[in-house]
Design a protein around this motif. Structure first.
Motif, PDB file in Angstrom:
ATOM      1  N   ALA A   1       8.775   1.078   4.756  1.00 21.11           N
ATOM      2  CA  ALA A   1       7.803   0.787   5.809  1.00 21.11           C
ATOM      3  C   ALA A   1       7.028  -0.486   5.535  1.00 21.11           C
ATOM      4  O   ALA A   1       6.568  -1.143   6.439  1.00 21.11           O
ATOM      5  CB  ALA A   1       6.836   1.953   5.939  1.00 21.11           C
TER       6      ALA A   1
ATOM      7  N   ASP B   1      -1.897   3.929   9.701  1.00 20.21           N
ATOM      8  CA  ASP B   1      -1.094   2.850   9.120  1.00 20.21           C
ATOM      9  C   ASP B   1       0.333   3.303   8.807  1.00 20.21           C
ATOM     10  O   ASP B   1       0.761   3.281   7.659  1.00 20.21           O
ATOM     11  CB  ASP B   1      -1.787   2.314   7.869  1.00 20.21           C
ATOM     12  CG  ASP B   1      -1.342   0.908   7.536  1.00 20.21           C
ATOM     13  OD1 ASP B   1      -0.517   0.356   8.283  1.00 20.21           O
ATOM     14  OD2 ASP B   1      -1.818   0.359   6.516  1.00 20.21           O
ATOM     15  N   PHE B   2       1.036   3.677   9.874  1.00 22.51           N
ATOM     16  CA  PHE B   2       2.437   4.103   9.757  1.00 22.51           C
ATOM     17  C   PHE B   2       2.553   5.339   8.863  1.00 22.51           C
ATOM     18  O   PHE B   2       3.463   5.442   8.021  1.00 22.51           O
ATOM     19  CB  PHE B   2       3.298   2.950   9.211  1.00 22.51           C
ATOM     20  CG  PHE B   2       4.587   2.800   9.968  1.00 22.51           C
ATOM     21  CD1 PHE B   2       4.597   2.275  11.266  1.00 22.51           C
ATOM     22  CD2 PHE B   2       5.793   3.172   9.411  1.00 22.51           C
ATOM     23  CE1 PHE B   2       5.777   2.142  11.966  1.00 22.51           C
ATOM     24  CE2 PHE B   2       6.985   3.037  10.115  1.00 22.51           C
ATOM     25  CZ  PHE B   2       6.970   2.521  11.397  1.00 22.51           C
TER      26      PHE B   2
ATOM     27  N   TRP C   1       0.866  -1.180   0.000  1.00 23.38           N
ATOM     28  CA  TRP C   1       0.000   0.000   0.000  1.00 23.38           C
ATOM     29  C   TRP C   1       0.900   1.226   0.000  1.00 23.38           C
ATOM     30  O   TRP C   1       1.617   1.482   0.945  1.00 23.38           O
ATOM     31  CB  TRP C   1      -0.869  -0.027   1.254  1.00 23.38           C
ATOM     32  CG  TRP C   1      -1.879   1.062   1.314  1.00 23.38           C
ATOM     33  CD1 TRP C   1      -2.146   1.986   0.370  1.00 23.38           C
ATOM     34  CD2 TRP C   1      -2.776   1.313   2.391  1.00 23.38           C
ATOM     35  NE1 TRP C   1      -3.174   2.792   0.763  1.00 23.38           N
ATOM     36  CE2 TRP C   1      -3.572   2.413   2.002  1.00 23.38           C
ATOM     37  CE3 TRP C   1      -3.017   0.736   3.642  1.00 23.38           C
ATOM     38  CZ2 TRP C   1      -4.567   2.929   2.812  1.00 23.38           C
ATOM     39  CZ3 TRP C   1      -3.992   1.259   4.442  1.00 23.38           C
ATOM     40  CH2 TRP C   1      -4.769   2.339   4.036  1.00 23.38           C
TER      41      TRP C   1
ATOM     42  N   ALA D   1      -6.343   4.630   7.748  1.00 23.26           N
ATOM     43  CA  ALA D   1      -5.825   5.903   7.236  1.00 23.26           C
ATOM     44  C   ALA D   1      -4.321   5.838   7.015  1.00 23.26           C
ATOM     45  O   ALA D   1      -3.573   5.394   7.897  1.00 23.26           O
ATOM     46  CB  ALA D   1      -6.149   7.016   8.231  1.00 23.26           C
ATOM     47  N   TYR D   2      -3.909   6.269   5.860  1.00 23.32           N
ATOM     48  CA  TYR D   2      -2.474   6.369   5.574  1.00 23.32           C
ATOM     49  C   TYR D   2      -2.216   7.743   4.951  1.00 23.32           C
ATOM     50  O   TYR D   2      -2.682   8.024   3.850  1.00 23.32           O
ATOM     51  CB  TYR D   2      -2.040   5.253   4.620  1.00 23.32           C
ATOM     52  CG  TYR D   2      -0.572   5.316   4.268  1.00 23.32           C
ATOM     53  CD1 TYR D   2       0.393   5.189   5.264  1.00 23.32           C
ATOM     54  CD2 TYR D   2      -0.157   5.516   2.957  1.00 23.32           C
ATOM     55  CE1 TYR D   2       1.729   5.257   4.955  1.00 23.32           C
ATOM     56  CE2 TYR D   2       1.180   5.581   2.635  1.00 23.32           C
ATOM     57  CZ  TYR D   2       2.130   5.457   3.636  1.00 23.32           C
ATOM     58  OH  TYR D   2       3.459   5.527   3.331  1.00 23.32           O
TER      59      TYR D   2
ATOM     60  N   ASN E   1       3.894  -0.573   8.272  1.00 19.05           N
ATOM     61  CA  ASN E   1       2.780  -0.405   7.335  1.00 19.05           C
ATOM     62  C   ASN E   1       2.201  -1.777   6.987  1.00 19.05           C
ATOM     63  O   ASN E   1       2.933  -2.720   6.685  1.00 19.05           O
ATOM     64  CB  ASN E   1       3.285   0.299   6.071  1.00 19.05           C
ATOM     65  CG  ASN E   1       2.151   0.622   5.118  1.00 19.05           C
ATOM     66  OD1 ASN E   1       1.765  -0.215   4.312  1.00 19.05           O
ATOM     67  ND2 ASN E   1       1.616   1.811   5.224  1.00 19.05           N
TER      68      ASN E   1
END
Lengths: 165, 357
Positions: free
Chosen positions: A164, B57-58, A152, B28-29, B80
């Protein structure tokens, strides 16, 4: 999300046919005592959409027809009568051909699904009656598609290393 | 023993007084710019949820801090999670209410959205319910195209799908689920790019139902330019093809759904090819009148769109947005064809989850 291209292809005709079947289905529900006024109102609204859609298409073709006749009449004085006349016939043919093609395609698709279903079921029955040496459970639930782990990312970090993730 | 009939209205009053039994999770990112609006719209509901969980989310921006300042629970995974589905699954472990709602971080709700949506789950066999989606901002060509697409699909197609008990998708941006059934399904799967479609079809396969409630309205932010729209269309197109590849043997046994999927697949392939190749060729080789085919269905589409636009007092907006839709569906056709080619012919599945904005 929505799937495909709303309005194009056979999807429009498919949903119109489903809407047309609604009153019949609702009538059957009424006989079983499983309906109410709200449901009938909903069915009536969908039927209104169907009539509206058909009326709109009919009006459009009528207008197109009239415009071409007008155009034909105007151009006839100036000369290229044959070409415009030919175009006019092509338009009529195109309208009839595209409507027919859509109905034929829809019939083909729905029939195709049932034929495919028949073969899938036949395959399953064969697997169930297969000799015990064959692991039937593996054939019954094949992992047909597993793309793997997803990542993502926001567009801004697409070109960076996935630190990440 | 006296029998008491409980009506939907009674249940709504009960929910308002005793709590909804609902947890809302918001993955949410890097959504610092819009997470506050989303949380405020959830907190302002006529039937407020028991808990709101934001999964930061990181993120590398202020998403977590902003959410925390609004007084909601914020969870931050150690790294993440890789996708929206991953973030939602991370929060699902902490959900202990009978119902759970997933809302995108860029999506706001109408004040009565939860109140309208929850009664759909009164039937114990219903696993999920989704609402009507209307783009929050309708300014650019792409937003206008998406506005018409949604208004048409949610007013006509989706209502018919719901009548036959088979909404094609319980939209990921705003859906409520029965927690027990969702957990039994191991939450949201990360195996496709369209986790909402995957989950909906899995529910059908397990014998559960899904509902569409048009009265429950949500407002997501849609991609405003081609760059972001292309990312969303790529994800959706690949997601659809991936789900067909994954579920076709199960879908073929589900009445109505099998026909809907087959028709959608046919249109994605044949209608797209006709739009992209056949019509231009016929226009060049036979007659320019074939170009009319691009517009021929517009009056038919206008009927449901106008009905909804009149209800929403947006007739002008709807009529001026029609050209945007014509452009969007052409572009959509290109992405669908590309997805079919890559997923089926070349066998190169999309595995990177790119956000639409």
């Amino acid at each position: 999300m929505t799937v495909g291209l709303p309005g194009t292809g056979i999807g429009g005709i498919f949903y119109i046919l489903l809407a047309v079947c609604m009153p019949v289905k609702e009538f059957c529900r009424t006989l079983k005592g499983r309906t109410n006024l709200k449901r009938w109102f909903f069915v009536a609204l969908q039927m209104l959409f169907v009539f509206g859609v058909i009326a709109a298409m009919w009006s459009e073709l009528w207008l197109l027809n009239k415009s071409l006749v007008l155009l034909w009449g105007t151009l006839k004085v100036n000369g290229p009568m044959i070409m415009v006349d030919q175009t006019f016939r092509q338009t009529k043919v195109m309208a009839i051909a595209s409507a027919s093609a859509s109905f034929i395609s829809l019939t083909f698709v729905i029939t195709g699904v049932h034929v495919l279903r028949f073969f899938v079921h036949r395959g399953r029955r064969r697997n169930l009656t297969a000799p015990k040496s064959q692991p039937a459970f593996q054939i019954l639930n094949p992992p047909s598609f597993t793309p793997g782990v997803t990542q993502w990312k926001t567009p801004s970090v697409l070109n960076q290393a996935p630190s990440a993730a | 023993m006296e029998k008491t009939k409980i009506t939907g209205r009674d249940q709504n009053i009960d929910r308002q007084q005793n709590g909804s039994g609902l947890t809302v999770i918001v993955p949410a990112y890097n959504e610092g710019a819009c997470i506050q609006d989303t949380i405020k719209s959830i907190q302002g509901q006529t039937v407020p949820p028991a808990e709101i969980i934001v999964i930061d989310d990181f993120s590398s921006d202020c998403t977590g801090e902003t959410a925390r300042s609004c007084g909601v629970t914020v969870l931050r995974p150690p790294s993440n999670t890789g996708s929206k589905a991953g973030a939602q699954n991370f929060a699902l472990k902490n959900v202990h209410t009978p119902y759970v709602m997933a809302i995108d971080a860029d999506t706001t709700l109408a004040p009565d959205a939860i109140e309208k949506l929850l009664p759909a789950l009164d039937d114990p066999n219903i696993a999920a319910a989704c609402g009507f989606v209307v783009p929050r901002r309708v300014k650019t060509l792409w937003e206008r195209g998406r506005y018409i697409e949604y208004i048409f699909a949610f007013t006509f197609y989706k209502q018919i799908q719901d009548y036959y008990g088979k909404p094609l998708i319980s939209s990921g941006c705003f859906s409520v689920y029965r927690t027990a059934i969702l957990k039994a399904n191991n939450g949201w799967s990360t195996r496709t790019m369209a986790e909402d479609m995957d989950l909906t079809w899995s529910f059908y396969h397990a014998g559960h139902g899904v509902r569409f409630v048009p009265e429950a309205v949500c407002y997501p932010i849609e991609p405003h330019n081609f760059h972001f729209m292309s990312k969303q269309l790529r994800r959706w197109s690949h997601g659809f093809v991936q789900n067909v590849k994954l579920h076709w043997k199960q879908v073929i046994d589900i009445p109505v759904l099998r026909s809907m999927v087959a028709v959608a697949l046919f249109d994605a392939t044949v209608a797209s090819l006709a739009y992209m190749i056949l019509l231009p060729l016929l226009a060049i080789l036979v007659s320019p009148l074939f170009l009319l085919a691009y517009l021929i269905d517009v009056p038919a589409m206008v009927i449901p769109v106008l009905y909804k636009a009149i209800q929403r007092k947006e007739v002008g907006l709807a009529l001026t947005s029609l050209p945007g839709f014509l452009v969007l569906r052409l572009v959509n056709g290109v992405f669908l064809l590309k997805a079919l080619w890559l997923e089926i012919v070349v066998n190169k599945p999309l595995m990177v989850y790119e956000k639409g904005h």
